[in-house]
Design an enzyme around this catalytic site. Structure first.
Site, PDB file in Angstrom:
ATOM      1  CG  PHE A   1      -1.851   1.131   1.121  1.00  0.00           C
ATOM      2  CD1 PHE A   1      -2.981   1.155   0.494  1.00  0.00           C
ATOM      3  CD2 PHE A   1      -1.548   2.359   1.922  1.00  0.00           C
ATOM      4  CE1 PHE A   1      -3.826   2.453   0.481  1.00  0.00           C
ATOM      5  CE2 PHE A   1      -2.443   3.586   1.688  1.00  0.00           C
ATOM      6  CZ  PHE A   1      -3.558   3.264   1.050  1.00  0.00           C
TER       7      PHE A   1
ATOM      8  CG  ASP B   1       5.669   4.069   1.319  1.00  0.00           C
ATOM      9  OD1 ASP B   1       5.715   4.733   2.286  1.00  0.00           O
ATOM     10  OD2 ASP B   1       4.479   3.735   0.608  1.00  0.00           O
TER      11      ASP B   1
ATOM     12  CE  LYS C   1       0.010   5.899   7.921  1.00  0.00           C
ATOM     13  NZ  LYS C   1      -1.334   6.159   7.553  1.00  0.00           N
TER      14      LYS C   1
HETATM   15  C1  PLP Z   1       3.197   2.844   3.372  1.00  0.00           C
HETATM   16  C2  PLP Z   1       2.107   3.665   3.078  1.00  0.00           C
HETATM   17  N1  PLP Z   1       2.398   4.590   2.171  1.00  0.00           N
HETATM   18  C3  PLP Z   1       1.629   5.673   1.940  1.00  0.00           C
HETATM   19  C4  PLP Z   1       0.409   5.785   2.678  1.00  0.00           C
HETATM   20  C5  PLP Z   1      -0.377   6.977   2.433  1.00  0.00           C
HETATM   21  O1  PLP Z   1      -0.329   8.045   3.488  1.00  0.00           O
HETATM   22  P1  PLP Z   1      -1.585   9.026   3.560  1.00  0.00           P
HETATM   23  O2  PLP Z   1      -2.814   8.565   3.844  1.00  0.00           O
HETATM   24  O3  PLP Z   1      -0.758  10.137   4.499  1.00  0.00           O
HETATM   25  O4  PLP Z   1      -1.768   9.768   2.177  1.00  0.00           O
HETATM   26  C6  PLP Z   1       0.122   4.872   3.881  1.00  0.00           C
HETATM   27  C7  PLP Z   1      -1.157   5.317   4.631  1.00  0.00           C
HETATM   28  O5  PLP Z   1      -1.513   4.588   5.337  1.00  0.00           O
HETATM   29  C8  PLP Z   1       1.078   4.114   4.180  1.00  0.00           C
HETATM   30  O6  PLP Z   1       0.818   2.994   4.886  1.00  0.00           O
END
Ligand code: PLP
Length: 221
Positions: free
Chosen positions: A44, A129, A158
């Protein structure tokens, strides 16, 4: 304690995790001049169209196909497939050191090591990520520090600004200046309110030994 290892030289400030991934993908395309990405099943990376393109879960993508980026998906942790999958025509490989939304699946150390070795050999960028794993949650400031494997770019977000909207993409020093004026930007990214909150977040991370506390709590559970 240093928050960003000294091998990294540039921090791109954004308003969310998905935007941090977007800029990481843009940077990879600009540096590599290549278009295709390798990402992993069950991953994700966010819900805007670029980060959705590299998200390996049909549930999030189905209603929005076709995706704008060309992406190949591979099984997570398939160490024996890395050599075959990481080809020279890729702009970057993007991976979560621990898949979060996909069910808290830690990468095997040998998987991240193999990705690092083969991407380096074939001139392909490696993006971690860390939007979910970063900022102290895994016992180190960044999850990749548990593995001793450094990416070329990593993303985070976050909790950095204690609940105010933030995302960051951090790039290795050796890549120098990446964008020409106007190629990347955002009205509110890096605004003073969020930056004050992020500064406080960094102070808490350091002064309260958040990574160590996470490690101790993790070990005792
Ligand atoms: C690994 C990862 N990347 C990107 C995101 C996207 O972040 P945001 O919700 O702040 O756009 C998330 C959100 O949970 C995530 O877990």
């Amino acid at each position: 304690m240093k928050v960003v290892p000294s091998s990294f030289g540039k921090v791109f400030l954004q308003n969310s995790g998905t935007e941090a991934v977007e800029v990481a993908l843009k940077i990879a395309r600009k540096i590599s001049k290549k278009a295709e990405f390798l990402a992993f099943l069950n991953s994700f990376h966010g819900r805007t169209m670029g980060s959705l393109s590299v998200t390996g879960n049909e549930k999030y993508r189905r209603a929005f196909e076709p995706m704008p980026y060309k992406v190949r998906f591979a099984p997570f942790n398939a160490v024996d497939q890395v050599d075959k999958l990481v080809t020279e025509d890729l702009a970057a490989v993007i991976v979560e050191p621990i898949q979060g939304e996909g069910g808290v699946n830690p990468a095997k150390p040998e998987f991240l090591r193999a990705l690092r070795q083969v991407t380096r050999e074939r001139n392909v960028l490696l993006i971690f990520d860390e939007v979910q794993t970063g900022f102290g949650r895994t016992g180190r400031v960044w999850a990749f520090e548990n593995y001793g494997v450094e990416p070329d770019i990593f993303t985070a977000g976050k909790s950095i600004a204690g609940g105010l909207p933030i995302g960051v993409a951090v790039v290795r020093r050796e890549f120098g200046d990446i964008f020409e004026p106007g190629e990347h930007g955002s009205t509110f990214a890096g605004n003073p309110l969020v930056m004050a909150a992020a500064k406080a977040g960094v102070e808490v991370l350091i002064n309260d030994n958040v990574p160590e506390r996470a490690r101790a709590m993790g070990d005792s559970s």
